[in-house]
Write an enzyme that holds these catalytic residues in place. Structure first.
Site, mmCIF file in Angstrom:
data_model
loop_
_atom_site.group_PDB
_atom_site.id
_atom_site.type_symbol
_atom_site.label_atom_id
_atom_site.label_comp_id
_atom_site.label_asym_id
_atom_site.label_seq_id
_atom_site.Cartn_x
_atom_site.Cartn_y
_atom_site.Cartn_z
ATOM 1 N N SER A 298 -6.669 8.173 -0.022
ATOM 2 C CA SER A 298 -6.826 6.758 0.292
ATOM 3 C C SER A 298 -7.579 6.005 -0.806
ATOM 4 C CB SER A 298 -7.516 6.608 1.655
ATOM 5 O OG SER A 298 -7.518 5.282 2.102
ATOM 6 N N ASP B 164 -5.088 -0.592 -1.215
ATOM 7 C CA ASP B 164 -5.816 0.558 -1.719
ATOM 8 C C ASP B 164 -4.821 1.634 -2.150
ATOM 9 O OD1 ASP B 164 -4.993 1.350 0.822
ATOM 10 O OD2 ASP B 164 -6.733 2.615 1.146
ATOM 11 N N ASP C 146 -3.425 4.294 -0.983
ATOM 12 C CA ASP C 146 -2.267 4.682 -0.185
ATOM 13 C C ASP C 146 -1.692 3.517 0.607
ATOM 14 O OD1 ASP C 146 -4.361 4.506 1.643
ATOM 15 O OD2 ASP C 146 -3.655 6.197 2.842
ATOM 16 N N ASP D 169 -2.702 1.513 2.958
ATOM 17 C CA ASP D 169 -2.901 1.237 4.380
ATOM 18 C C ASP D 169 -4.023 0.237 4.617
ATOM 19 O OD1 ASP D 169 -5.068 2.858 3.799
ATOM 20 O OD2 ASP D 169 -4.708 4.300 5.417
#
Length: 446
Positions: A102, A241, A243, A245
């Protein structure tokens, strides 16, 4: 000794060190493959990743583990985490996997699992996978070993899915948008979605090299994007960010808006349209008191959960709610997605700009936040600062000094060796003094 792998958001750590090693990843995949094998004729798993160098190592190790138990693997390459939730369900896979840490730096990585319904796993499911891993999983017979192949259509399917989250009539023509993809998983899909909807897109963070994910860019470092918004006179800035999400917004003046403001806007619009299920927003204990007051004034309840989007989603599903998220920018809209999706949340905001004709500065400031301050304190491996008597005494003293004029939240991060010391109060001088004493106590114990 049994291995304890799962944290608050899957398995995470520094690449090539336990538990983020090829060996653990292979055994974890074998255990997950055994757990998720259904009675269907074909057993499928979809695997996506972000742009970290270590993603190659973990992708191959996971593939070996899954195929060893008879699972057929679809390799999607770099795609946003929410794409895994969507495609796991859409492709009727038994399990989905996202390789990502992440918003963490490039040297970290993680493994997140999604069930066949596209949602992240429950604590019970993770515990059972750990049990299988520790007991050892017998391999499939030679004739039953699974196959692996690249699935090249994943990005295109996600692009169309994202565009479909707003009305067909929604066009972004005339909007100049700065888009920072954090050199992460959405570096191809997010620009394509905005461009196909008609926007003029000024891209940043779209040149990943395996090492630069989240490095001075994206939702955790929006300063460069804010400067670019001012420089090119953009209408709005969007920061994702690693990833994708999470979402952080930047208005036309370069001012940053967090997830609380975005949730407040969407909740207000959905409430007015009769779309907000049970007139409730689900957020975490980190969300600002100002958001709660704003929602209550218009007849919307705020339900708080522990920190972590998985806990937000669990409460949403249990209560029949369709909107939730975190101050950090995870926005979960279960009418459209099974997990936080930064791009889909951005599209909701852009649709509001188009429909109302209002500038980003007005739409991204729907309530006046109560002053809030967060200090992160890193601690050494093996240390437990929150168990220190001195730390507990400092917290108790701080709560007494704040009384009913504010609140404290001191917790251990679920993804990094950090103690997060957060406080809210109208009196910033008082708050600074309270937090300083707690931080000093934590630092001594760290």
């Amino acid at each position: 000794m049994a291995e304890k792998l799962f944290g608050t958001d899957g398995v995470r750590g520094q690449a090539n060190k336990w538990p983020m090693t090829a060996d653990v990843a292979m055994r974890l995949a074998a255990a997950a493959g055994r757990y998720f094998r259904s009675d269907s004729q074909e057993h499928r798993v979809v695997i996506g990743k972000d742009t970290r160098l270590s993603g190659y190592m973990l992708e191959n190790a996971l593939t070996a583990g899954f195929t060893s138990t008879g699972m057929n693997v679809f390799l999607l390459g770099p795609v946003p985490t929410p794409a895994i939730g969507y495609l796991t369900h859409s492709l009727r896979a038994d399990v989905g996997v996202m390789i990502s840490a992440s918003h963490n730096p490039a040297e970290d990585n993680g493994i997140k699992f999604f069930g066949p319904d596209g949602f992240k796993l429950s604590d019970d499911a993770e515990a059972e996978i750990e049990r299988l891993l520790n007991e050892g999983v017998p391999p499939a017979q030679p004739q039953n070993i699974g196959r692996a192949r690249r699935y090249d259509d994943a990005k295109g399917r996600y692009v169309e899915y994202a565009k479909g989250s707003v009305p067909r009539s929604t066009r972004l023509d005339g909007l100049r948008i700065v888009l920072d993809c954090a050199n992460g998983a959405a570096y191809r899909t997010a620009p394509a979605v905005l461009w196909e909807l008609g926007a003029e897109v000024v891209t940043m963070g779209v040149e990943p090299n395996g090492y630069n994910i989240n490095q001075d860019c994206g939702s955790t470092h929006p300063e460069a994007a804010a400067e670019m918004v001012r420089q090119v006179r953009a209408d709005v800035g969007i920061c994702l960010d690693g990833d994708a999400d999470r979402l952080i917004l930047i208005d036309e003046n370069g001012r940053v808006a967090d997830g609380d403001q975005i949730m407040g806007l969407i909740a207000g619009r959905w409430k007015a349209e009769g779309r907000l299920a049970n007139d409730t927003l689900v957020a975490t204990v980190m969300s600002n008191l100002g958001l709660e007051r704003y929602l209550n004034d218009m007849g919307v309840a705020l339900e708080r959960t522990s920190v972590g989007d998985r806990y937000v989603v669990e409460r949403m599903l249990a209560g029949g709610f369709n909107l939730g998220g975190e101050q950090s920018g995870h926005i979960v809209m279960t009418d459209h997605a099974t997990t936080g999706d930064g791009l889909l949340a951005a599209l909701q905001f852009l649709a509001a700009m188009v429909e109302t004709g209002e500038p980003a500065s007005r739409l991204s400031t729907v309530f006046e936040p109560v002053p809030q301050k967060l200090v992160n304190v890193r601690y050494a491996e093996g240390r437990t600062p929150l168990e220190s008597d001195a730390v507990q005494a400092a917290i108790a003293d701080g709560e007494g000094r704040l009384g009913g004029a504010g609140r404290l939240l001191i917790r251990k991060s679920g993804t990094e060796p950090l103690i997060r010391v957060m406080g809210e109060a109208e009196d910033m001088d008082l708050l600074d003094g309270v937090l300083q004493r707690i931080v000093e106590a934590v630092e001594v114990a760290a």
